[in-house]
Design a protein around this motif. Structure first.
Motif, PDB file in Angstrom:
ATOM      1  N   LEU A 128       0.883  -1.185   0.053  1.00 56.70           N
ATOM      2  CA  LEU A 128      -0.044  -0.075   0.148  1.00 56.70           C
ATOM      3  C   LEU A 128       0.918   1.292  -0.116  1.00 56.70           C
ATOM      4  O   LEU A 128       0.685   2.275  -0.816  1.00 56.70           O
ATOM      5  CB  LEU A 128      -0.943  -0.005   1.192  1.00 56.70           C
ATOM      6  CG  LEU A 128      -2.160  -0.907   1.057  1.00 56.70           C
ATOM      7  CD1 LEU A 128      -2.926  -0.782   2.580  1.00 56.70           C
ATOM      8  CD2 LEU A 128      -3.036  -0.469   0.089  1.00 56.70           C
ATOM      9  N   GLY A 131       2.223   2.319  -3.189  1.00 57.30           N
ATOM     10  CA  GLY A 131       1.096   2.793  -4.154  1.00 57.30           C
ATOM     11  C   GLY A 131       0.257   1.593  -4.941  1.00 57.30           C
ATOM     12  O   GLY A 131      -0.417   1.975  -5.788  1.00 57.30           O
ATOM     13  N   PHE A 132       0.466   0.434  -4.562  1.00 63.65           N
ATOM     14  CA  PHE A 132      -0.275  -0.844  -5.206  1.00 63.65           C
ATOM     15  C   PHE A 132      -1.779  -0.526  -4.258  1.00 63.65           C
ATOM     16  O   PHE A 132      -1.998  -0.091  -3.338  1.00 63.65           O
ATOM     17  CB  PHE A 132       0.493  -2.032  -4.794  1.00 63.65           C
ATOM     18  CG  PHE A 132       1.537  -2.319  -5.520  1.00 63.65           C
ATOM     19  CD1 PHE A 132       1.396  -3.258  -6.935  1.00 63.65           C
ATOM     20  CD2 PHE A 132       2.878  -1.760  -5.415  1.00 63.65           C
ATOM     21  CE1 PHE A 132       2.614  -3.646  -7.700  1.00 63.65           C
ATOM     22  CE2 PHE A 132       3.817  -2.211  -6.090  1.00 63.65           C
ATOM     23  CZ  PHE A 132       3.971  -2.927  -7.190  1.00 63.65           C
ATOM     24  N   ALA A 133      -2.666  -0.842  -5.105  1.00 59.80           N
ATOM     25  CA  ALA A 133      -4.079  -1.052  -4.460  1.00 59.80           C
ATOM     26  C   ALA A 133      -4.595  -2.231  -4.272  1.00 59.80           C
ATOM     27  O   ALA A 133      -3.882  -3.402  -5.091  1.00 59.80           O
ATOM     28  CB  ALA A 133      -5.054  -0.504  -5.421  1.00 59.80           C
ATOM     29  N   PHE A 134      -5.085  -2.580  -3.260  1.00 59.10           N
ATOM     30  CA  PHE A 134      -5.424  -3.918  -2.750  1.00 59.10           C
ATOM     31  C   PHE A 134      -6.611  -4.360  -3.544  1.00 59.10           C
ATOM     32  O   PHE A 134      -7.629  -3.707  -3.506  1.00 59.10           O
ATOM     33  CB  PHE A 134      -5.772  -3.921  -1.190  1.00 59.10           C
ATOM     34  CG  PHE A 134      -6.214  -5.436  -0.523  1.00 59.10           C
ATOM     35  CD1 PHE A 134      -5.208  -6.292  -0.534  1.00 59.10           C
ATOM     36  CD2 PHE A 134      -7.590  -5.627  -0.852  1.00 59.10           C
ATOM     37  CE1 PHE A 134      -5.650  -7.396   0.000  1.00 59.10           C
ATOM     38  CE2 PHE A 134      -7.929  -7.039  -0.309  1.00 59.10           C
ATOM     39  CZ  PHE A 134      -7.083  -8.031   0.077  1.00 59.10           C
ATOM     40  N   TYR A 197      -1.639  -1.188 -10.947  1.00 54.05           N
ATOM     41  CA  TYR A 197      -0.838  -1.559  -9.755  1.00 54.05           C
ATOM     42  C   TYR A 197      -1.788  -2.286  -8.823  1.00 54.05           C
ATOM     43  O   TYR A 197      -2.291  -1.219  -8.132  1.00 54.05           O
ATOM     44  CB  TYR A 197       0.049  -0.423  -9.599  1.00 54.05           C
ATOM     45  CG  TYR A 197       1.103   0.091 -10.400  1.00 54.05           C
ATOM     46  CD1 TYR A 197       2.286  -0.462 -10.711  1.00 54.05           C
ATOM     47  CD2 TYR A 197       0.428   0.855 -11.591  1.00 54.05           C
ATOM     48  CE1 TYR A 197       3.012  -0.041 -11.609  1.00 54.05           C
ATOM     49  CE2 TYR A 197       1.297   1.416 -12.318  1.00 54.05           C
ATOM     50  CZ  TYR A 197       2.439   1.002 -12.472  1.00 54.05           C
ATOM     51  OH  TYR A 197       3.465   1.562 -13.528  1.00 54.05           O
TER      52      TYR A 197
ATOM     53  N   VAL B 489       5.414   3.250  -8.314  1.00 55.65           N
ATOM     54  CA  VAL B 489       4.161   3.431  -8.775  1.00 55.65           C
ATOM     55  C   VAL B 489       4.216   4.965  -9.045  1.00 55.65           C
ATOM     56  O   VAL B 489       4.451   5.658  -8.609  1.00 55.65           O
ATOM     57  CB  VAL B 489       2.994   2.847  -8.112  1.00 55.65           C
ATOM     58  CG1 VAL B 489       1.773   3.194  -8.829  1.00 55.65           C
ATOM     59  CG2 VAL B 489       3.188   1.553  -7.847  1.00 55.65           C
ATOM     60  N   MET B 494      -1.055   6.329  -8.529  1.00 54.55           N
ATOM     61  CA  MET B 494      -1.201   6.484  -6.963  1.00 54.55           C
ATOM     62  C   MET B 494      -2.275   7.382  -6.689  1.00 54.55           C
ATOM     63  O   MET B 494      -3.066   7.093  -5.847  1.00 54.55           O
ATOM     64  CB  MET B 494      -0.219   6.859  -6.238  1.00 54.55           C
ATOM     65  CG  MET B 494       0.933   5.868  -5.911  1.00 54.55           C
ATOM     66  SD  MET B 494       2.427   6.564  -4.960  1.00 54.55           S
ATOM     67  CE  MET B 494       2.099   6.184  -3.383  1.00 54.55           C
ATOM     68  N   ARG B 497      -5.728   5.986  -7.527  1.00 54.65           N
ATOM     69  CA  ARG B 497      -6.174   4.608  -7.162  1.00 54.65           C
ATOM     70  C   ARG B 497      -7.392   4.423  -6.182  1.00 54.65           C
ATOM     71  O   ARG B 497      -7.526   5.353  -5.432  1.00 54.65           O
ATOM     72  CB  ARG B 497      -4.915   3.867  -6.566  1.00 54.65           C
ATOM     73  CG  ARG B 497      -4.505   4.260  -5.202  1.00 54.65           C
ATOM     74  CD  ARG B 497      -3.541   3.379  -4.543  1.00 54.65           C
ATOM     75  NE  ARG B 497      -3.321   3.790  -3.450  1.00 54.65           N
ATOM     76  CZ  ARG B 497      -2.325   3.307  -2.304  1.00 54.65           C
ATOM     77  NH1 ARG B 497      -1.748   2.324  -2.787  1.00 54.65           N
ATOM     78  NH2 ARG B 497      -1.834   4.201  -1.400  1.00 54.65           N
ATOM     79  N   VAL B 498      -7.959   3.279  -6.163  1.00 55.49           N
ATOM     80  CA  VAL B 498      -9.014   3.047  -5.070  1.00 55.49           C
ATOM     81  C   VAL B 498      -8.233   2.333  -4.175  1.00 55.49           C
ATOM     82  O   VAL B 498      -7.839   1.126  -4.676  1.00 55.49           O
ATOM     83  CB  VAL B 498     -10.277   2.470  -5.764  1.00 55.49           C
ATOM     84  CG1 VAL B 498     -11.270   2.230  -4.573  1.00 55.49           C
ATOM     85  CG2 VAL B 498     -11.068   3.527  -6.695  1.00 55.49           C
ATOM     86  N   GLU B 499      -8.109   2.321  -3.042  1.00 55.61           N
ATOM     87  CA  GLU B 499      -7.145   1.458  -2.094  1.00 55.61           C
ATOM     88  C   GLU B 499      -7.747   0.078  -1.925  1.00 55.61           C
ATOM     89  O   GLU B 499      -6.777  -0.560  -1.983  1.00 55.61           O
ATOM     90  CB  GLU B 499      -7.053   2.225  -0.778  1.00 55.61           C
ATOM     91  CG  GLU B 499      -5.768   1.863  -0.142  1.00 55.61           C
ATOM     92  CD  GLU B 499      -5.363   2.429   1.072  1.00 55.61           C
ATOM     93  OE1 GLU B 499      -4.821   3.606   0.802  1.00 55.61           O
ATOM     94  OE2 GLU B 499      -5.264   2.053   2.165  1.00 55.61           O
ATOM     95  N   SER B 500      -8.887  -0.125  -2.018  1.00 56.05           N
ATOM     96  CA  SER B 500      -9.441  -1.739  -1.732  1.00 56.05           C
ATOM     97  C   SER B 500     -10.532  -1.616  -2.885  1.00 56.05           C
ATOM     98  O   SER B 500     -11.512  -0.907  -2.869  1.00 56.05           O
ATOM     99  CB  SER B 500      -9.953  -1.709  -0.337  1.00 56.05           C
ATOM    100  OG  SER B 500      -8.786  -2.357   0.474  1.00 56.05           O
TER     101      SER B 500
END
Lengths: 366, 815
Positions: A128, A131-134, A197, B489, B494, B497-500
């Motif tokens: 996280l 910068g990766f999304a889960f 990502y 990234v 970044m 992005r939607v975190e989840s």
């Protein structure tokens, strides 16, 4: 005990310096607040020596009355101050020797986080932060997402490496890897112009149960798709992760391998040595007896450049986009870092094991 | 794939040591799992022959054996093995031998009055096997005096190479040698020249006619049979046996052994039929429904329709590319043989192998790809070896199909640019070309390779795309030379992005922070997190769900047969296990997926907990050490957990439709639909089913049914500066009243007056026999606007008392 009159010097109606000294001495002798209170009543109370002496002043001639009055007032002030100081001293008295403060407390003992929770948290925090999304996906999958789109058509021999659980009455299966989430994420990619990502984590299932395999285990999976990624970026990304995760200057070995969904593919080994001391590669925990660095190699993860057929299966133009992907077993990473030895204990819920290898809930997941 | 060092040397000219070769193989992507060193501790043990056997004078089971060794050396030992006989060659450990695992060297021992000079050894005594039932029998052609490690084939180093599924071209000694040579580890030796190629056709009647029936065309590209007459099915010579044993392949007779040897040597599986047992013409065709086939493993399989088989006029001879049949198999009596060398399609072999559940070396290779172009050469070499070792005369061969692949080998582009793009390595064009050429790729007509492309060699089945060639270049060049590049990234990504995200029907998207918060609360309350299998027993699942749970088609065991509908199953099993280990008191929680309503798409997500045993550990200050946990311990856990996720008002009003696995005194949380949690005591039958003893309380939160955590919004609030007043009320009730009902009344008064700040129940008393009860209520009154006057306090109290009287029938107790 002395009773109420204890220590009261009976002087009336006048009060000499000697009397004051005697009173102060008597004050020194008192041992608790109750005795101090009795002393105060005896000396400074309505019928106390000072009060009586002050009352007796009116009988004196004016000049003497003035002088005596000042003297008596000073004496009263002195005694009063001494009394307050004595009471304060008694209140702050240290506890007596008899109390045993070494008795153990009775608080509820703290519970713990499972090592898998801890390690998944550590990994999640890293990616996280990068910068990766889960991304999450279903644990009961279909053949399309688990195999076909990942370049494993029905006859592919690599399917034999994944001994699969099927759900009764259909073609649904328990996902054999988290790579199925990659497929879903790529197919659902919102911004077609931008890269992707993502990472995923969770339980996966394979029909295998012995000393080194459990039918359920946990994986973390990462995927980066963009226009200018190559094996060098993959190496850089994983090196950064391993340095962060193991907390040391790790040496990694990339060696060629095979996965149907990546090409070129690699497996990554970490350099380690065995020690007499306890501890995993993270320098903590159990009885692993491992240390970072050395001339032995241990496999920790698989990775590679996303196979063009996988990109195509996800409707991504493989002439424009490239990507890398990696996957790792969480139990294995936990064992390496923290030194647990028996994989099967992760799923046994033995209270002793959980208390030993569990993590404090507030020091735990970053 | 086992790689025997001396065998490799027959194919590869190399100066490298075993360790260097092993390292190189790993770097090439051919992982070496183990290097098994030669046994160098058996040099003293040697081959002898038993010349004479006499009864032991003092023991019924022991015998005196006189042996003869090299140079007519002789001696006598005492032996109790049942298999000792005159003429048997075995292994003798002479006096002074240090055997592995023995404390001291072997001494001359007096056994029941007779001196034994040395020992005839069993496999176990030499540490070469588990068999201790008799002494090792050595073939009679092994010279006397041969050291044990040579006689047993243990004088060679063996590398255990773990092949990835794509590299079937390396499933032979020749293949591995070719690979090593291409990587610059030596020179590939040419195969010994064949004295003569086989003659096709032969003389009429000698040759068995073969055909690939139309239905099988496309599944069998080439099929050939060579007839050899007058063979002797004797044991193979020692060097063949040694080589096979080192590769974990069993030895039978020279006919079978040669086919196995050639498969390991050159990678092309073969089969040998007893020619006398084959009737008429041999055809490759598809099986008919329920056609019987007795395979060499001794099992009889009724075949499905449509499997690729080799058959004669009467019956199925072999399941093509998978396993031969008993009826046409070779035995010690076999005189004439038919040697088969064929090419079967991977899909056909995979299909039959799967259908019968047979895993064989032949299937492994055909399924992944076998080079068709060398079929005739392999057939010729195999027959030549057979004639040399088993005698006989080859009568020529018959064939159907073609040794040219049906599809032309692909031409694939790859140059230094491609390598840089995917591999991140900058190479010279010549380096790329050099590596690919050495691997057998041929630059296509264009000349230079590169853009025009590379023609894939006939033995490679894993090369389809440019990326595959990049991988080839990289692995020979060395993965260690790929530079690690800084990776980040991109900022834009970044930010966007939607975190989840959760994909797939019915997959709940849960906040990690939310779940972690729940875990923290649970652990802080003394619960240890556990993880259990997602699959449980059918009976256990049925006891914990409404309707039928989701069953697996191929579970590992009955205890792992269905997907859990509830996490309680895993926790109760864990509770029982811990109780059996003496943990009479404990507390566990777990979060994870569950499958509700028996539907694969109904993946829910729960958090559950269980406590068992005493409320408190035995302790100098503990008051609850003798009391078992009760439903309020569960209620406390549940509401503390819920509070970590969302703002909870009230603590539930009581009993509604409870799941049947909870006992009556349990309750649910949240009156509103959907119900988000249950807690309570398990029913007695549930405890029996899970084999749990004593006090237990449990609860489960259905996290996917909870509202997603949201930003908390606060109503404005200023603490009142005015004095608060505490008023206590004791109410008597003629019949039982629930605390929830009383609190509801207070809440209504609070809403009405706005003056009640806090409320608590400080006492509950029930008359054992009668219906009567009383409750003590403590209320804190405070105004936001003013100091409460005596009249106001009186008014609020009166309102409260009247409301309780009206709605609950409570009477204020005097005094």
């Amino acid at each position: 005990m002395c009773g109420l009159v204890c220590g009261v010097v009976m002087v009336a109606p006048s009060l000499s310096d000697k009397d004051v000294r005697a009173a102060l001495q008597a004050l020194e002798q008192v041992t608790d607040e109750q005795e101090a209170q009795a002393w105060r009543v005896g000396h400074l109370g309505k019928k106390g020596a000072v009060t009586l002496a002050l009352r007796a002043l009116s009988a004196l001639p004016l000049q003497e009355r003035k002088a005596q009055g000042r003297r008596l007032n000073e004496a009263r002030q002195r005694l009063d101050e001494a009394y307050r100081a004595r009471v304060a001293a008694l209140q702050n008295k240290q506890p007596s020797e008899e109390a045993d403060w070494s008795l153990p407390i009775t608080d509820t003992p703290m519970g713990s986080f499972h090592p898998i929770e801890q390690v998944m948290g550590e990994i999640r925090a890293f990616f996280l932060g990068q910068g990766f999304a889960f991304a999450d996906g279903p644990q009961i999958e279909d053949e399309e997402h688990n195999f076909c789109a990942l370049n494993m058509p029905e006859d592919h021999p690599a399917r034999q490496m994944h001994d699969t659980f099927y759900v009764q009455g259909g073609t649904r299966l328990l996902r054999t890897h988290t790579s199925s989430v990659q497929v879903r994420a790529m197919r659902a990619r919102q911004v077609k112009e931008g890269g992707l990502y993502m990472f995923s984590a969770g339980p996966v299932y394979r029909r295998d149960y012995d000393q080194t395999h459990t039918p359920m285990f946990h994986q973390v999976e990462g995927l980066a798709v963009d226009k200018a990624l190559d094996m060098g970026h993959l190496k850089g990304c994983l090196l950064a992760f391993c340095r962060s995760f193991f907390g040391g200057d790790v040496a990694l070995r990339f060696r060629p391998s095979f996965f149907p969904f990546t090409e070129p593919s690699a497996e990554v080994d970490i350099a380690f040595s065995r020690t007499d001391k306890e501890g995993g590669l993270g320098g903590v925990g159990g009885e692993g007896g491992l240390r970072l660095g050395g001339d032995e190699w241990m496999e920790i993860l698989g990775c590679g450049m996303v196979h063009p057929k996988v990109l195509q299966a996800c409707d991504i133009d493989s002439s424009q986009w490239r990507g890398f992907a990696f996957g790792m077993g969480v139990e294995r990473l936990a064992m390496l870092k923290y030194g647990m030895r028996d994989l099967r204990m992760f799923f046994d819920s033995d209270m002793r094991w959980l208390q030993h290898y569990g993590f404090h809930p507030f020091a735990a997941v970053p | 794939m086992k790689l025997v060092w001396s065998w490799l040397q027959r194919h590869l000219d190399s100066d490298l040591s075993v360790a260097e070769v092993a390292e190189r193989l790993v770097a090439l992507g051919l992982e070496v799992d183990a290097v098994v060193a030669a046994r160098d501790d058996l040099t003293d043990v040697h081959v002898v022959e038993v010349e004479r056997i006499e009864a032991h004078p003092n023991a019924d089971r022991l015998r005196l054996c006189s042996w003869r060794g090299a140079d007519d050396k002789r001696g006598t030992v005492v032996c109790g093995a049942p298999n000792v006989r005159v003429g048997l060659r075995s292994l003798l450990a002479p006096v002074g031998t240090q055997l592995r695992g023995w404390d001291k060297p072997l001494r001359a021992a007096t056994i029941r009055g007779v001196v034994s000079e040395g020992m005839l050894c069993s496999p176990q005594e030499l540490g070469v096997g588990d068999d201790a039932s008799g002494i090792i029998a050595i073939d009679s052609d092994v010279p006397l005096g041969t050291p044990a490690h040579t006689a047993l084939g243990l004088d060679d180093v063996v590398l255990d190479v773990a092949l990835t599924p794509d590299r079937v071209d390396c499933a032979s000694v020749r293949g591995l040698a070719r690979e090593l040579a291409a990587a610059g580890c030596g020179t590939l030796k040419p195969l010994e020249p064949l004295e003569s190629l086989l003659a096709q056709g032969g003389t009429g009647a000698d040759v068995t006619p073969v055909a690939i029936l139309k239905e099988a065309q496309g599944l069998c590209g080439f099929f050939s049979l060579c007839r050899i007459e007058g063979v002797a099915a004797r044991p193979s010579p020692l060097w063949v046996q040694k080589a096979l044993r080192a590769c974990d392949v069993g030895c039978h007779n020279v006919l079978v052994d040669v086919s196995n040897y050639m498969m390991l040597d050159l990678g092309h599986p073969l089969h040998v039929y007893d020619a006398e047992k084959v009737c008429g013409a041999v055809r490759v065709r598809l099986s008919k429904k329920n056609e019987p086939f007795k395979a060499l493993d001794g099992e009889t399989y009724p075949l499905d329709a449509g499997l690729l088989v080799v058959a004669d006029d009467n019956s199925v001879l072999a399941l093509a590319g998978v396993m031969g049949g008993v009826a046409s198999g070779c035995s010690a009596q076999t005189r004439d043989v038919l040697v088969e060398c064929a090419h079967f399609a991977p899909s056909a072999v995979a299909k039959s192998g799967r259908a019968l559940g047979l895993v064989t070396d032949s299937r492994y290779r055909f399924e992944r790809g076998v080079d068709v172009s060398d079929s005739l050469e392999v057939l010729a070499r195999s027959c030549a070896m057979l004639v040399t070792l088993a005698g006989g005369k080859d009568k020529g061969y018959s064939a159907a199909g073609s040794v040219t692949p049906d599809k032309e080998q692909a031409v694939i582009a790859c140059n230094r640019e491609t390598v840089a793009t995917y591999g991140g390595v900058e190479l010279e064009e010549a380096q790329v070309q050099g590596i690919l050429s050495a691997l057998g790729f041929v630059a296509d007509e264009g000349g230079e390779g590169g853009k025009e492309g590379w023609r894939v060699p006939s033995w490679r089945f894993d090369i389809h795309e440019s990326q595959d060639l990049v991988a080839e270049v990289l692995r020979v060049h060395g993965y260690e030379h790929i530079p690690a590049k800084a990776f980040a990234v991109p900022q834009a990504q970044m930010q966007a992005r939607v975190e989840s995200v959760a994909y797939g029907a019915g997959v709940p998207l849960l906040s990690h922070a939310g779940v972690t918060g729940l875990c923290r609360v649970a652990a802080a309350r003394g619960l240890c997190q556990s993880m259990s299998w997602a699959f449980i027993g059918l009976e256990q699942a049925r006891a914990l769900c409404v309707g039928e749970p989701l069953q697996l088609a191929n579970p590992l065991s009955q205890e792992m047969a269905v997907m859990r509908p509830s996490l309680l199953a895993g926790l109760l099993l864990a509770c029982a296990r811990n109780q059996k280990r003496g943990f009479t008191r404990g507390a566990l929680f777990e979060h994870g997926a569950v499958w509700r309503e028996g539907a694969p798409d109904k993946q829910g997500y729960n958090l559950a907990f269980v406590r068992w045993g005493a409320k408190e550990e035995r302790h100098w200050r503990a008051k609850g050490a003798k009391e078992g946990v009760d439903v309020f311990d569960g209620k406390a856990d549940l509401y503390q957990l819920l509070g970590a996720w969302m703002t909870v008002k009230g603590q539930g009003q009581g009993r509604y439709a409870l799941p049947p696995w909870y006992q009556g005194s349990s309750a649910e949380a949240g009156k509103s639909v959907p119900i988000v949690a249950h807690y309570g005591i398990p029913t007695a039958s549930l405890c029996r089913l899970f084999d749990i003893e004593g006090a237990v309380v449990m609860g489960e939160l259905y996290l996917d049914k909870l509202p997603p955590p949201s930003q908390r919004v606060f109503a404005s609030y200023v603490p009142s500066p005015y004095q608060a007043v505490r008023q206590d009320f004791s109410f008597d009730f003629a019949r039982p009243v629930r605390a929830g009902a009383l609190l509801r009344v207070v809440e209504a008064v609070r809403q009405k007056t706005g003056l009640i700040r806090e409320v608590s129940i400080f006492d509950v008393y029930r008359d054992g026999q009668e219906q009567k009860m009383s409750m003590g209520l403590s209320v804190v009154l405070q105004s936001q606007e003013e100091t409460l006057r005596a009249e106001t306090i009186k008014d609020v109290s009166a309102t409260l008392v009247a409301a309780v009287a009206k709605q609950c029938g409570g009477v204020l107790r005097d005094g």
